[in-house]
Design a protein around this motif. Structure first.
Motif, PDB file in Angstrom:
ATOM      1  N   LEU A 172       0.844  -1.193   0.000  1.00  0.00           N
ATOM      2  CA  LEU A 172       0.000   0.000   0.000  1.00  0.00           C
ATOM      3  C   LEU A 172       0.879   1.242   0.000  1.00  0.00           C
ATOM      4  N   GLU A 173       0.767   2.011  -1.043  1.00  0.00           N
ATOM      5  CA  GLU A 173       1.466   3.294  -1.144  1.00  0.00           C
ATOM      6  C   GLU A 173       0.383   4.363  -1.155  1.00  0.00           C
ATOM      7  N   PRO A 174       0.735   5.605  -0.761  1.00  0.00           N
ATOM      8  CA  PRO A 174      -0.299   6.636  -0.722  1.00  0.00           C
ATOM      9  C   PRO A 174      -1.077   6.711  -2.044  1.00  0.00           C
ATOM     10  N   GLY A 175      -2.373   6.533  -1.963  1.00  0.00           N
ATOM     11  CA  GLY A 175      -3.213   6.701  -3.141  1.00  0.00           C
ATOM     12  C   GLY A 175      -3.254   5.524  -4.096  1.00  0.00           C
ATOM     13  N   ARG A 176      -2.476   4.457  -3.810  1.00  0.00           N
ATOM     14  CA  ARG A 176      -2.577   3.324  -4.740  1.00  0.00           C
ATOM     15  C   ARG A 176      -2.205   2.008  -4.065  1.00  0.00           C
ATOM     16  N   VAL A 177      -2.824   0.970  -4.602  1.00  0.00           N
ATOM     17  CA  VAL A 177      -2.556  -0.384  -4.119  1.00  0.00           C
ATOM     18  C   VAL A 177      -1.617  -1.014  -5.138  1.00  0.00           C
ATOM     19  N   GLY A 312       3.956   3.100   6.212  1.00  0.00           N
ATOM     20  CA  GLY A 312       3.500   4.461   5.951  1.00  0.00           C
ATOM     21  C   GLY A 312       4.692   5.350   5.676  1.00  0.00           C
ATOM     22  N   LYS A 313       4.434   6.615   5.515  1.00  0.00           N
ATOM     23  CA  LYS A 313       5.499   7.573   5.201  1.00  0.00           C
ATOM     24  C   LYS A 313       5.671   8.523   6.382  1.00  0.00           C
ATOM     25  N   PRO A 314       6.782   9.256   6.409  1.00  0.00           N
ATOM     26  CA  PRO A 314       6.953  10.228   7.496  1.00  0.00           C
ATOM     27  C   PRO A 314       6.011  11.427   7.362  1.00  0.00           C
ATOM     28  N   VAL A 315       5.564  11.695   6.156  1.00  0.00           N
ATOM     29  CA  VAL A 315       4.648  12.825   5.926  1.00  0.00           C
ATOM     30  C   VAL A 315       3.503  12.365   5.030  1.00  0.00           C
ATOM     31  N   LEU A 537      15.157  17.521  -0.980  1.00  0.00           N
ATOM     32  CA  LEU A 537      14.451  16.552  -0.145  1.00  0.00           C
ATOM     33  C   LEU A 537      15.170  15.208  -0.107  1.00  0.00           C
ATOM     34  N   LYS A 538      15.434  14.650  -1.265  1.00  0.00           N
ATOM     35  CA  LYS A 538      15.944  13.279  -1.334  1.00  0.00           C
ATOM     36  C   LYS A 538      17.474  13.179  -1.296  1.00  0.00           C
ATOM     37  N   GLY A 539      18.162  14.297  -1.112  1.00  0.00           N
ATOM     38  CA  GLY A 539      19.621  14.268  -1.076  1.00  0.00           C
ATOM     39  C   GLY A 539      20.180  14.236  -2.484  1.00  0.00           C
ATOM     40  N   VAL A 567      12.268   3.118 -16.925  1.00  0.00           N
ATOM     41  CA  VAL A 567      13.077   2.934 -15.708  1.00  0.00           C
ATOM     42  C   VAL A 567      12.175   2.466 -14.566  1.00  0.00           C
ATOM     43  N   ARG A 568      10.989   3.011 -14.505  1.00  0.00           N
ATOM     44  CA  ARG A 568      10.026   2.613 -13.483  1.00  0.00           C
ATOM     45  C   ARG A 568       9.657   1.129 -13.616  1.00  0.00           C
ATOM     46  N   ASP A 569       9.456   0.684 -14.870  1.00  0.00           N
ATOM     47  CA  ASP A 569       9.070  -0.710 -15.097  1.00  0.00           C
ATOM     48  C   ASP A 569      10.237  -1.680 -14.942  1.00  0.00           C
ATOM     49  N   PHE A 577      13.175   8.212 -10.744  1.00  0.00           N
ATOM     50  CA  PHE A 577      13.733   8.700 -12.005  1.00  0.00           C
ATOM     51  C   PHE A 577      12.669   9.532 -12.705  1.00  0.00           C
ATOM     52  N   LYS A 578      12.818  10.858 -12.625  1.00  0.00           N
ATOM     53  CA  LYS A 578      11.764  11.732 -13.150  1.00  0.00           C
ATOM     54  C   LYS A 578      12.291  12.714 -14.190  1.00  0.00           C
ATOM     55  N   ARG A 579      13.629  12.760 -14.352  1.00  0.00           N
ATOM     56  CA  ARG A 579      14.180  13.725 -15.292  1.00  0.00           C
ATOM     57  C   ARG A 579      15.119  13.046 -16.280  1.00  0.00           C
TER      58      ARG A 579
HETATM   59  N1  COA Z   1       6.562  -0.702  -2.758  1.00  0.00           N
HETATM   60  C1  COA Z   1       6.178  -0.124  -3.905  1.00  0.00           C
HETATM   61  N2  COA Z   1       6.504   1.140  -4.238  1.00  0.00           N
HETATM   62  C2  COA Z   1       7.247   1.843  -3.378  1.00  0.00           C
HETATM   63  C3  COA Z   1       7.692   1.307  -2.167  1.00  0.00           C
HETATM   64  C4  COA Z   1       7.316  -0.029  -1.855  1.00  0.00           C
HETATM   65  N3  COA Z   1       7.707  -0.621  -0.740  1.00  0.00           N
HETATM   66  N4  COA Z   1       8.402   2.241  -1.519  1.00  0.00           N
HETATM   67  C5  COA Z   1       8.411   3.324  -2.296  1.00  0.00           C
HETATM   68  N5  COA Z   1       7.697   3.093  -3.416  1.00  0.00           N
HETATM   69  C6  COA Z   1       7.436   4.037  -4.503  1.00  0.00           C
HETATM   70  C7  COA Z   1       6.655   5.230  -4.005  1.00  0.00           C
HETATM   71  O1  COA Z   1       5.267   5.011  -4.075  1.00  0.00           O
HETATM   72  C8  COA Z   1       7.098   6.330  -4.948  1.00  0.00           C
HETATM   73  O2  COA Z   1       6.367   6.190  -6.131  1.00  0.00           O
HETATM   74  P1  COA Z   1       5.886   7.482  -6.976  1.00  0.00           P
HETATM   75  O3  COA Z   1       7.107   7.939  -7.690  1.00  0.00           O
HETATM   76  O4  COA Z   1       4.849   6.920  -7.870  1.00  0.00           O
HETATM   77  O5  COA Z   1       5.347   8.473  -6.003  1.00  0.00           O
HETATM   78  C9  COA Z   1       8.542   5.974  -5.263  1.00  0.00           C
HETATM   79  O6  COA Z   1       8.671   4.578  -4.958  1.00  0.00           O
HETATM   80  C10 COA Z   1       9.554   6.734  -4.443  1.00  0.00           C
HETATM   81  O7  COA Z   1       9.274   6.452  -3.070  1.00  0.00           O
HETATM   82  P2  COA Z   1       9.859   7.241  -1.826  1.00  0.00           P
HETATM   83  O8  COA Z   1      11.340   7.223  -1.845  1.00  0.00           O
HETATM   84  O9  COA Z   1       9.196   6.703  -0.603  1.00  0.00           O
HETATM   85  O10 COA Z   1       9.481   8.731  -2.125  1.00  0.00           O
HETATM   86  P3  COA Z   1       8.149   9.559  -1.892  1.00  0.00           P
HETATM   87  O11 COA Z   1       8.299  10.704  -2.815  1.00  0.00           O
HETATM   88  O12 COA Z   1       6.945   8.707  -1.973  1.00  0.00           O
HETATM   89  O13 COA Z   1       8.291  10.046  -0.381  1.00  0.00           O
HETATM   90  C11 COA Z   1       9.816  10.595   1.417  1.00  0.00           C
HETATM   91  C12 COA Z   1       9.338  10.932   0.010  1.00  0.00           C
HETATM   92  C13 COA Z   1      10.864  11.563   1.859  1.00  0.00           C
HETATM   93  C14 COA Z   1       8.617  10.659   2.351  1.00  0.00           C
HETATM   94  C15 COA Z   1      10.400   9.180   1.385  1.00  0.00           C
HETATM   95  O14 COA Z   1      11.433   9.135   0.448  1.00  0.00           O
HETATM   96  C16 COA Z   1      10.919   8.656   2.691  1.00  0.00           C
HETATM   97  O15 COA Z   1      10.193   8.271   3.574  1.00  0.00           O
HETATM   98  N6  COA Z   1      12.247   8.586   2.827  1.00  0.00           N
HETATM   99  C17 COA Z   1      12.896   7.985   3.936  1.00  0.00           C
HETATM  100  C18 COA Z   1      13.508   6.759   3.385  1.00  0.00           C
HETATM  101  C19 COA Z   1      13.944   5.754   4.393  1.00  0.00           C
HETATM  102  O16 COA Z   1      13.435   5.638   5.491  1.00  0.00           O
HETATM  103  N7  COA Z   1      14.913   4.971   3.955  1.00  0.00           N
HETATM  104  C20 COA Z   1      15.382   3.860   4.694  1.00  0.00           C
HETATM  105  C21 COA Z   1      16.856   3.775   4.634  1.00  0.00           C
HETATM  106  S1  COA Z   1      17.449   3.767   6.284  1.00  0.00           S
END
Ligand code: COA
Ligand code: AMP
Length: 626
Positions: A172-177, A312-315, A537-539, A567-569, A577-579
């Motif tokens: 479960l990811e935000p907004g999609r299964v 879940g996510k941090p935000v 955000l992502k470093g 790249v996603r597939d 990978f968005k750019r």
């Molecule tokens: N299964 C399927 N898809 C996954 C997944 C999983 N377990 N984990 C991540 N994804 C997908 C996400 O849905 C997202 O897809 P999108 O591009 O369609 O939105 C993509 O992979 C990137 O995920 P994520 O890195 O989680 O980025 P985000 O933009 O959704 O969230 C943060 C940003 C900052 C909230 C997130 O990167 C985060 O929580 N980072 C901390 C990472 C962490 O704890 N790392 C552990 C190492 S110690």
């Protein structure tokens, strides 16, 4: 509270003076079936075997022994799902029951000591049961992160050759299964190796069709199974294989030994994290990464803590207080996450307004790892929480921290930007290209003197040769970490980033080679390069540069969209990978190495992949400015 008034200097010196005595003492914290005869066996250099001759069981140490010593009622695992808004808790006794039943089910499929099982699962308790059930039988697990796409899963299945694959219907990811089963099905059409069977846990959010004869319903087989007991296994036998990105497109199978790992983890729980049995430990990571293996599963459980597993996510799930709510509700003592998560929280809650709505007074410290912790983020978190923010540096390969401020020994002054000093067990140095140690403040390659301590990789899966070539050859006598940095005059280590083609995206490790392979497979692409560029955000986030084959007439916009999808597939959404840019030429030398920008020759030749990449980055930045 440090009862024995230990100090870092003396503890480090105690290890340095007699490493074997140090680890012999530490080994007493673990329950052995047979005590080891040898502490550090170096009779087959350069390979090292810790606690040779000893036998034990990782699951027994993580679960059963706590039940036997009267802690069966203590909560072992708290699962918090922000995605389903549900919580589940398991006492040590309940965990033992779940794991023994599942182990019994695995046995019915013929899983036994020395076999390997792939686990491709979301962040649910059954994933932990699966890891522990394998360990119970002496079988190795190889967990594949759920964010990887089918071809990445297939590559790992082909290398690991599992007898079984354990999975779930969905993540479960935000907004999609996310249909994990469809990803697994696709992966199994790509593999040469065919596992005996799969076990699929149907989650309520998605019911998936099962292929008769191959796929089995998890709940049914577990319900029908008889509980299985712990099997004593060699301390030097692998507990798991965990794939991580290297410099090539092919992931490396990091092997983890059993005895050394448990001893090192238990030691680190006490002396690095200052965690005590009975406390609540929350590592906000994923079981697909090493942090999840070491500090969601084995470390806290072996040390008899209560571990928190968070889906879940941090935000955004639902807000920037998700972690603080868990801390307050469950009296979390230690929180461990990646700097990216703190940056995300800060962006949403810059003044800590949401944080202050929760009582986080149970927290002793915040630990950060997985990527460089920038001083700004460390300072912000320290001010908001009024707690020590402990950056610590390690890798999948080492299994536990190499450099840290060891809170359980003595809290050293915090210098934001540095993970502090070498942890006992690791002698960290900075060397120049010829392998000579450099002076304080001088940059170079970060290396660890051999032998590596217990718990660090003994080799790569079925590939001793590559282990030696990748890690032990560049700087004789040292383990090559792949990171660069410097050590200051006080012995504080500064880790500045990778010196190879590995990039770190939101704390997730990926190789540019992996991403390039996916781009290169597109029919329109003649050549390509992927580089990491800074992201607030992502470093780091990846950017692709592609040169099209002559005569390709697609508009650039539709082509780059295809490449991004590709790249996603092929690799997975996790690559972020968005750019992707179409360029006329890649900066290259005459011998074909990427380096010389077409806008003019470089002053010196780029020799290492890292230098090559930095030249491309400069080129890219210039061409963007134009
Ligand atoms: N299964 C399927 N898809 C996954 C997944 C999983 N377990 N984990 C991540 N994804 C997908 C996400 O849905 C997202 O897809 P999108 O591009 O369609 O939105 C993509 O992979 C990137 O995920 P994520 O890195 O989680 O980025 P985000 O933009 O959704 O969230 C943060 C940003 C900052 C909230 C997130 O990167 C985060 O929580 N980072 C901390 C990472 C962490 O704890 N790392 C552990 C190492 S110690
Ligand atoms: P992984 O194997 O996925 O844990 O990634 C390990 C890599 O992440 C290291 O080689 C570093 O490049 C980076 N890393 C991990 N922790 C830190 C840290 N505290 N500071 C800087 N880089 C880090």
């Amino acid at each position: 509270m440090n009862l024995h008034h230990m100090n870092y200097h003396d503890e480090y010196a105690r290890w340095q003076g007699d490493p074997e005595a140090f680890w012999r003492t530490a080994a007493a914290a673990v329950d052995w079936h047979h005590r080891p005869q040898v502490i550090c066996d170096q009779t087959r250099p350069p390979f090292v075997r810790w606690f040779a001759g000893g036998t034990l069981n990782a699951c027994y140490n993580a679960v059963d022994r706590h039940v036997e010593t009267g802690h069966g009622d203590q909560t072992a695992l708290i699962h918090v799902s922000a995605m389903t808004r549900a919580e589940r808790q398991f006492s040590y006794l309940e965990l033992q029951h779940e794991v023994a039943q599942l182990a019994g089910a695995l046995q019915k499929f013929g899983v036994q000591q020395g076999d390997l099982v792939v686990i491709y699962m979301p962040m649910i308790p059954e994933a932990v049961f699966a890891m522990l059930a394998c360990a119970r039988l002496g079988a190795m697990h190889s967990v594949v992160f759920g964010g990887f796409a089918a071809p990445e899963l297939a590559a790992r299945i082909d290398d690991a050759k599992p007898v079984l694959v354990l999975s779930a219907s969905c993540g479960l990811e935000p907004g999609r299964v996310i249909d994990y089963k469809a990803l697994l099905d696709r992966a199994l059409t790509l593999t040469r190796h065919t596992p005996r069977a799969t076990l699929i846990l149907q989650r309520p959010q998605l019911d998936v069709p099962l292929q008769a004869g191959r796929d089995h319903d998890w709940q049914q087989v577990v319900a029908a199974a008889k509980p299985a007991d712990c099997v004593p296994i060699e301390a030097t036998a692998p507990l798991y294989v965990l794939y991580t990105s290297g410099t090539t497109g092919k992931p490396k199978g990091i092997v983890r030994d059993t005895g050394g790992y448990l001893v090192a983890l238990d030691w680190s729980m006490q002396y690095v994290y200052d965690a005590r049995p009975g406390e609540v430990f929350f590592a906000a990571s994923d079981i697909g990464w090493v942090v999840g293996h070491s500090y969601i599963v084995y470390g806290p459980l072996v040390h008899r803590c209560t571990t928190v597993m968070y889906e879940g996510k941090p935000v955004g799930t639902p807000d920037a207080a998700a972690y603080w709510r868990i801390v307050a509700n469950h009296k979390v003592r230690t929180l461990f996450t990646a700097p990216t998560a703190i940056r995300a929280i800060r962006r949403e809650d810059p003044h800590g307004t949401q944080l202050r709505q929760h009582d986080v007074s149970s927290l002793r410290a915040l630990f950060l790892a997985g990527e460089r912790a920038d001083p700004d983020t460390v300072s912000w978190a320290g001010q908001q929480l009024q707690l020590p923010v402990i950056d610590h540096w390690w890798q999948t390969e080492t299994g536990w921290p190499m450099v840290a401020n060891c809170l359980g020994i003595e809290q050293l002054p915090i210098k934001p930007g540095s993970p502090a000093k070498a942890v006992p067990g690791f002698a960290i140095h900075v060397v120049d290209e010829s392998g000579k140690q450099v002076g304080p403040g001088e940059q170079g390659a970060l290396v660890a003197k051999l032998p590596l301590p217990p718990g660090s990789l003994p080799t790569l899966w079925n590939n001793d040769e590559q282990f030696v070539a990748s890690y032990l050859t560049a700087y004789p006598g040292y383990y090559h970490t792949g990171d660069g940095g410097y050590i200051d005059a006080d012995g504080y280590v500064y880790v500045m980033g990778r010196t190879d083609d590995v990039i770190n995206i939101a704390g997730h490790r990926l190789s540019t080679g992996e991403l390039e392979q996916a781009l290169a497979g597109h029919a329109a692409v003649a050549e390509c390069a992927v580089i990491g560029v800074a992201d607030e955000l992502k470093g780091t986030v990846p950017v692709g540069l592609v040169v099209l084959k002559a005569g390709v007439s697609d508009t650039h916009a539709s082509l780059t969209a295809q490449l991004i999808d590709r790249v996603r597939d092929e690799v997975g959404a996790v690559a972020s990978f968005k750019r992707c840019l179409v360029v006329a030429r890649l900066p290259k030398t005459r011998s074909g190495k990427f380096c010389a920008p077409p806008c003019g020759p470089l002053p010196t030749a780029a020799t290492t992949p890292c230098q090559q990449r930095s030249r491309i980055r400069q080129y890219w930045q210039k061409s963007r400015r134009r």
